[in-house]
Each structure stands twice: as C-alpha cells, then as structure tokens.
Scaffold this motif. Structure first.
Motif: not given
Ligand code: T4K
Length: 374
Positions: A68, A317-318
């Motif tokens: 982006l 979310y969100f």
């Molecule tokens: N635009 C939009 C509309 C987006 O949704 C996103 C990212 C972006 C742009 C930016 O893209 P990136 O720069 O990230 O490529 C998660 C993701 O980290 C994020 O990439 C994503 N959107 C968003 C919707 O979700 P969080 O902080 O809400 O959740 P997170 O990363 O803690 O993961 C969710 C669950 O998944 C965790 O509770 C545990 C599980 N998990 C996560 C990871 C990373 C696993 O089990 N293993 C793992 O390795 O953001």
C-alpha cells in the motif's frame, strides 16, 4: 451445561503448504544459494500471480502494508485520500506513511464496503485518490468507483488484502482501478508467512514499482523516485507458489466451512452470518456474523468473552474503529454505520485447521451461551 474445548481455535486458522513440497522447495533454494534480491522463485511468483489474477503485472513485496505504501507513493499523489475507517489499520496508516491525508467515508451497512454514492459528496479539490477496500473479499463497488474516479480525475486503488481468489462478475479481483494490493500474511488464504503484492495493468506504474521495491532494479534510478527495501525473499515466494497451486481447492473447502456455519446458525435469533451469495465469487476465508443484542439476548462482547473462556478465539474485527484512535480522533467524523459494525460484528474461526466437528462445537457453544443469557 457448557462444554470446554481443549483445542484453541483462532480466526485465522492457518493454511499450511504441504511439508514435502516445502522441504523440496527449500532444498532447491539451499542448492542455489540464492535467497533474496529477485531470485528465480520471486520472478516465478510475479508471473504466476499475474496469470492467476488476470492482470498484466504483479509485483511481489514484503507484506500488504508495504504494498500500500509503495503504490500510494509511486502514484505521485498530493492531498487527501478517501478511504473507509472500517478496515484493518494498515489501510489508513499507509496513507499517512505516503505523506497523504485520509478522509474517512462511511460504508454500506449490508456489504461493509464503500460505494460511489457515499464517496462522491466527500470529493473536493484536495482529493487525490480513493482507496477502497474489498473487505471480507467483497468487491468494493468497482463500476461505481471507476466511473467516479474517471469523472473527477482521481486515482483509484483497491486494498484487496482479503480478496485473493475472489471474483467480480466472474473476473478475478486484481485488475481493477489503477492498482490493487494483496496480503499473504500467515492468516490469509494465500499464506507466505508474510508477503504481499501490487497488481496493475499500467506498464509505467509497474516499472516504477519494480524500481521502488528495491535498490537493485536500476530502472528509474535517475528519476529521483523514492526507493526502499520491500523485496520478498525466496523463502516467502516458495511458500506462496505452493499455496497458489492449491488455492482453488482451499476455496472449495472454505466454502464448505462457511456454509456449515450458515446452516448451523441459521435459526439463532439475533445472529446473522453475513451473506456472500452462493455463486462461488468469494474465497470464503472470513466467517463474520452480526449480533443484534436486543434479540440475541446478550452483547457481542459478552459472547466473545464467553467463547474466549472456552478457547474459541473469535475476533471483533475491526475494533476499535480506526477513526476513533490516534492520530485520527481529533476530527469529529460522522460514521454511524462503521461505529455500529464495530460494536456488533464477530468473526468466527475458519481456515484449513478448522474441521466440521470444530464448527459443530463452536455453534453449539454459541447457542448454549445465548440460552443461558436469555
Ligand atoms: N489491508 C487489510 C484490509 C488487511 O486486513 C491487512 C491485514 C492489511 C491491509 C495489511 O496486510 P499485511 O501487512 O498484514 O500483509 C491479522 C493479520 O496480522 C493482518 O495481516 C490482517 N490484515 C488482519 C485482518 O488480521 P491481527 O493482529 O488481528 O491478528 P493476528 O495476526 O494476531 O492473527 C489472528 C489469529 O491468528 C491469532 O489470534 C492467532 C492466529 N495465528 C496468527 C499468526 C500470525 C496463528 O495461529 N499463527 C500465526 O502465525 O491481524
């Protein structure tokens, strides 16, 4: 009596590549001794994604946020960018990183995305671009926004982070607007551990982006173009290539999971699983429901806390809404739909690690929590 689940279930249950395929790809990378700086796998992924997404150019980078930032910067914009607040913060933060100012627009209460009718009244002489988001993989009014952008001389970019493998009127999302960006974060349908890409049909923009993503491509080197290290590694590209080979099968499985949730929750009063239609245009990576507390009997937050106590890590979310967080909260934005969605939506666990019996369990718990609350 409520049952406990010993299996932790997350919203983004990961889509894993086959271990054998991964090992073999890694062994090839080791043999070549070429890990980064546009190796053969990154080049292959650029070509494979362009073919899969039906677009002239795919430019892979480190992650969706960097994609982006790069695209907004490379479009040489000045002024404001109209965008939703109802999105992951990366969408809005990247506008600021690119030296631009976000102007928030409310979203449609049914589709949760922007549309031209809501965006047009916000266009002023300072507007440079519209950054729409295909939230949950739902196309963000491509016809209406394209027409508006053309009439008012604006750039149009789509954040397609959720939309890999989704279609608009039968055509893959990827070639809309001036450019689109994708995310290959671990929790996305195409999992490269981290990763992202920019797609465009504009040859000049593609050349600029290829130069801007690294210090190695010598195109545009004398033009003063701002560059950065946004390169995807060979390890990420290997993982994405394996995922891409299986993505259509993953979508079929995701659809089964989504439909199973819909069937089991169809008659729960006050809970509505949001509808993507049954036409196979979604990647079905997101299972999102809206809670009407007055009918459901308890609040979305109460439901979330009760499920978390049982190892079911649903997400709201969100939340909180981006426009209510610094540095954006010093303006009194009027975004009633966004604020209502932030308080009422819940995302259920989905993805490859979630089985039919996991979904049975989640839905049984939702019903039990409701029955205890009323
Ligand atoms: N635009 C939009 C509309 C987006 O949704 C996103 C990212 C972006 C742009 C930016 O893209 P990136 O720069 O990230 O490529 C998660 C993701 O980290 C994020 O990439 C994503 N959107 C968003 C919707 O979700 P969080 O902080 O809400 O959740 P997170 O990363 O803690 O993961 C969710 C669950 O998944 C965790 O509770 C545990 C599980 N998990 C996560 C990871 C990373 C696993 O089990 N293993 C793992 O390795 O953001």
């Amino acid at each position: 009596m409520l049952e406990d689940s010993d299996k932790a279930m997350h919203v983004g249950q990961l889509n894993f590549p086959s271990w054998d395929a991964f090992q073999s790809a890694f062994s090839d990378i080791f043999d070549r001794g070429f890990y980064s700086n546009h190796g053969p796998l990154t080049a292959e992924l650029d070509r494979a994604l362009a073919a899969y997404l039906n677009v002239k150019h795919a430019i892979c980078v480190t992650n969706g946020t960097i994609a982006l930032m790069l695209v907004l910067r490379s479009l040489d914009l000045k002024g404001n960018v109209i965008t939703p607040s109802f999105t992951f913060p990366a969408t809005v933060q990247s506008i600021v990183w690119a030296g631009l100012t976000p102007v928030f627009c409310d979203v449609d209460p049914e589709t949760h995305v922007l549309d031209a009718r809501r965006v047009e009244p916000l266009v002023t002489d300072s507007t440079a671009a519209i950054l729409g988001v295909h939230l949950w993989g739902r196309p963000c009014d491509p016809h209406g926004l394209t027409d508006l952008a053309q009439r008012r001389g604006l750039k149009l970019v789509f954040d397609a982070a959720h939309a890999t493998g989704c279609r608009f009127k039968g055509v893959p999302i990827g070639g809309l607007g001036h450019a689109e960006i994708f995310s290959f974060h671990a929790t996305k349908i195409l999992n490269a551990a981290e990763g992202g890409c920019i797609t465009t049909n504009d040859d000049l923009l593609a050349a600029k982006l290829r130069a801007a993503r690294s210090f190695h491509d010598m195109g545009f080197v004398t033009s003063g173009l701002l560059r950065m290290n946004a390169k995807m590694s060979e390890a990420q590209a290997a993982m994405a290539l394996i995922g891409l080979r299986n993505i259509d099968a993953l979508i079929v499985d995701n659809r089964e999971r989504y439909l199973h949730y819909r069937r089991l929750l169809a008659d729960v009063p006050g809970l509505r699983v949001i509808d993507y239609g049954d036409d196979g245009q979604s990647n079905y990576q997101y299972v999102v429901a809206q809670i009407d507390e007055s009918v459901f009997g308890t609040s979305r937050d109460r439901l979330m806390n009760e499920l978390w106590n049982r190892n079911i890590y649903v997400r709201r979310y969100f939340w909180p809404a981006t426009h209510l967080c610094p540095p954006f909260d010093d303006t009194p934005w009027s975004l009633p739909v966004t604020e209502q969605l932030c308080e009422t939506l819940i995302q259920f666990p989905s993805g490859q690690g979630i089985t039919e019996s996991d979904i049975d369990k989640v839905c049984r718990m939702v019903r039990d929590i409701r029955e205890r609350a009323i």
